[in-house]
Write a protein that holds these residues in place. Sequence first.
Motif, PDB file in Angstrom:
ATOM      1  N   ARG A 207     -39.918   8.421 -33.381  1.00  0.00           N
ATOM      2  CA  ARG A 207     -40.412   8.959 -34.644  1.00  0.00           C
ATOM      3  C   ARG A 207     -40.557   7.851 -35.688  1.00  0.00           C
ATOM      4  O   ARG A 207     -41.540   7.810 -36.443  1.00  0.00           O
ATOM      5  CB  ARG A 207     -39.472  10.053 -35.138  1.00  0.00           C
ATOM      6  N   ALA A 208     -39.596   6.909 -35.719  1.00  0.00           N
ATOM      7  CA  ALA A 208     -39.684   5.791 -36.680  1.00  0.00           C
ATOM      8  C   ALA A 208     -40.892   4.920 -36.367  1.00  0.00           C
ATOM      9  O   ALA A 208     -41.647   4.506 -37.269  1.00  0.00           O
ATOM     10  CB  ALA A 208     -38.391   4.974 -36.635  1.00  0.00           C
ATOM     11  N   GLU A 209     -41.091   4.629 -35.070  1.00  0.00           N
ATOM     12  CA  GLU A 209     -42.259   3.820 -34.691  1.00  0.00           C
ATOM     13  C   GLU A 209     -43.552   4.546 -35.046  1.00  0.00           C
ATOM     14  O   GLU A 209     -44.512   3.917 -35.503  1.00  0.00           O
ATOM     15  CB  GLU A 209     -42.201   3.520 -33.190  1.00  0.00           C
ATOM     16  N   HIS A 210     -43.547   5.864 -34.851  1.00  0.00           N
ATOM     17  CA  HIS A 210     -44.744   6.628 -35.181  1.00  0.00           C
ATOM     18  C   HIS A 210     -45.019   6.604 -36.688  1.00  0.00           C
ATOM     19  O   HIS A 210     -46.178   6.497 -37.122  1.00  0.00           O
ATOM     20  CB  HIS A 210     -44.563   8.073 -34.692  1.00  0.00           C
ATOM     21  N   GLU A 211     -43.920   6.685 -37.503  1.00  0.00           N
ATOM     22  CA  GLU A 211     -44.096   6.625 -38.967  1.00  0.00           C
ATOM     23  C   GLU A 211     -44.671   5.277 -39.387  1.00  0.00           C
ATOM     24  O   GLU A 211     -45.568   5.209 -40.244  1.00  0.00           O
ATOM     25  CB  GLU A 211     -42.749   6.870 -39.649  1.00  0.00           C
ATOM     26  N   ALA A 212     -44.149   4.181 -38.802  1.00  0.00           N
ATOM     27  CA  ALA A 212     -44.664   2.857 -39.158  1.00  0.00           C
ATOM     28  C   ALA A 212     -46.133   2.722 -38.777  1.00  0.00           C
ATOM     29  O   ALA A 212     -46.959   2.205 -39.556  1.00  0.00           O
ATOM     30  CB  ALA A 212     -43.829   1.772 -38.470  1.00  0.00           C
ATOM     31  N   ALA A 213     -46.486   3.215 -37.590  1.00  0.00           N
ATOM     32  CA  ALA A 213     -47.888   3.138 -37.164  1.00  0.00           C
ATOM     33  C   ALA A 213     -48.777   3.982 -38.069  1.00  0.00           C
ATOM     34  O   ALA A 213     -49.906   3.578 -38.395  1.00  0.00           O
ATOM     35  CB  ALA A 213     -48.003   3.606 -35.718  1.00  0.00           C
ATOM     36  N   ARG A 214     -48.242   5.149 -38.482  1.00  0.00           N
ATOM     37  CA  ARG A 214     -49.056   5.994 -39.369  1.00  0.00           C
ATOM     38  C   ARG A 214     -49.261   5.325 -40.722  1.00  0.00           C
ATOM     39  O   ARG A 214     -50.352   5.400 -41.316  1.00  0.00           O
ATOM     40  CB  ARG A 214     -48.367   7.342 -39.537  1.00  0.00           C
ATOM     41  N   ASP A 215     -48.213   4.638 -41.270  1.00  0.00           N
ATOM     42  CA  ASP A 215     -48.376   3.917 -42.551  1.00  0.00           C
ATOM     43  C   ASP A 215     -49.431   2.832 -42.431  1.00  0.00           C
ATOM     44  O   ASP A 215     -50.286   2.672 -43.334  1.00  0.00           O
ATOM     45  CB  ASP A 215     -47.037   3.303 -42.968  1.00  0.00           C
ATOM     46  N   ARG A 216     -49.389   2.075 -41.305  1.00  0.00           N
ATOM     47  CA  ARG A 216     -50.404   1.024 -41.132  1.00  0.00           C
ATOM     48  C   ARG A 216     -51.802   1.638 -41.044  1.00  0.00           C
ATOM     49  O   ARG A 216     -52.765   1.122 -41.637  1.00  0.00           O
ATOM     50  CB  ARG A 216     -50.098   0.213 -39.860  1.00  0.00           C
ATOM     51  N   ALA A 217     -51.901   2.757 -40.329  1.00  0.00           N
ATOM     52  CA  ALA A 217     -53.210   3.394 -40.196  1.00  0.00           C
ATOM     53  C   ALA A 217     -53.693   3.926 -41.535  1.00  0.00           C
ATOM     54  O   ALA A 217     -54.894   3.815 -41.860  1.00  0.00           O
ATOM     55  CB  ALA A 217     -53.112   4.532 -39.172  1.00  0.00           C
ATOM     56  N   GLU A 218     -52.776   4.474 -42.359  1.00  0.00           N
ATOM     57  CA  GLU A 218     -53.198   4.987 -43.672  1.00  0.00           C
ATOM     58  C   GLU A 218     -53.658   3.851 -44.595  1.00  0.00           C
ATOM     59  O   GLU A 218     -54.635   4.002 -45.340  1.00  0.00           O
ATOM     60  CB  GLU A 218     -52.025   5.748 -44.304  1.00  0.00           C
ATOM     61  N   ARG A 219     -52.927   2.731 -44.565  1.00  0.00           N
ATOM     62  CA  ARG A 219     -53.336   1.590 -45.399  1.00  0.00           C
ATOM     63  C   ARG A 219     -54.721   1.088 -44.978  1.00  0.00           C
ATOM     64  O   ARG A 219     -55.592   0.829 -45.838  1.00  0.00           O
ATOM     65  CB  ARG A 219     -52.295   0.473 -45.292  1.00  0.00           C
ATOM     66  N   LYS A 220     -54.932   0.974 -43.683  1.00  0.00           N
ATOM     67  CA  LYS A 220     -56.231   0.525 -43.202  1.00  0.00           C
ATOM     68  C   LYS A 220     -57.318   1.524 -43.556  1.00  0.00           C
ATOM     69  O   LYS A 220     -58.430   1.135 -43.974  1.00  0.00           O
ATOM     70  CB  LYS A 220     -56.171   0.329 -41.689  1.00  0.00           C
TER      71      LYS A 220
END
Length: 366
Positions: free
Chosen positions: A162-175
């Motif tokens: 879940r933590a890895e998924h949150e980090a990936a989602r933050d990167r995707a939102e910034r992009k």
Amino acid sequence: MDERTLREAERVLSVGTWLIVFGAVVFSVLTVTPLVARVTPEGWKWTAPLLPIVVDAAVVIVVRLDAALARVGGRAGGWPVLLRWMTGLMTLALNTGASALKGDWVGVAVHSVAPLLLIVASEAGLAYRRALAAAVAAKRAEETAQKAAREQARAEREQRERAEHEAARDRAERKEREEREHAARLAREEREHAAALAREQAAAERERERLRLEHEQRIREQDSAERERLRVEREQREQAEREAARRAEAERVERERREAERRRAAEAERRRLEEAEAEERRRRVEAERAEAARRERERLEAAERRRAELLAAGPATDKQPEEVARQTVADAHQAGLSIRQAADLCGWSVGWVTARYGELREAVPA
């Protein structure tokens, strides 16, 4: 040792314990009943089997309840222990009493085998069941701990994912946000360029709209003329269809009228034939009845004449031959004479005439 092996061991223990209990109970009833009968007053010896049955019933209750409590890991205090030992000692005393009174110590030893085996088997079975219950509980506790460890590991793994998924989602939102800003800038430039093109195209669009409206007006006028022509043709076609439907309806009504007249004529003819046939059957039945009445009168008159002839002939002086006697009895039976009168007329015995009357009655159809 897994739980299945423990369950099988408990099943073997239960079967063996109950076999010992059953054998001891049967042996006790067969051994104790004569002893109790010997000390029971006359007239009450039939109650001798009750005492060993009551004691053995207490043994069965103790063994069954001990098994149930051991299975759930419970303890009932000191009274069950007292009851277990008291019933065991009572069974021992009752089984060895007869041999002890005779001073037969070999018999005492032989008859003490089943009670002592029952006492020891009850105590050992209880200990075995408690040990098996503890082993099953320990096995279940171990399985529960293993399951909890697996659940904890799974929860930690899910938390990491879940933590890895949150980090990936933050990167995707910034992009995605950067892409939206770039797209907005491009869109603004495109809108400005489109506005310039729109102004240039507005005049041409208005001219095209005027030409389109004129063309649509001509098309609507043509469509209106075509619809009017189709309406006139449809009305003419509907008028012709209605006329054809009226003619078809008139023909159908005429056919139905002719069919109804034909059916009425056929029904009248059928009723006439049925009435004629009924009248013929009635006349035939009346004729048959008249003929049957005539034959019955003739039969009664003949029977009356035969009766008169038989009575006029009087009693026979000698015994008639059997064939002649049978005919005389038949005539007497048909004329309605009594058995005594028929016996007098033929000279035979009343028993013989009675038998012939029975044969004649059986020969008459019901």
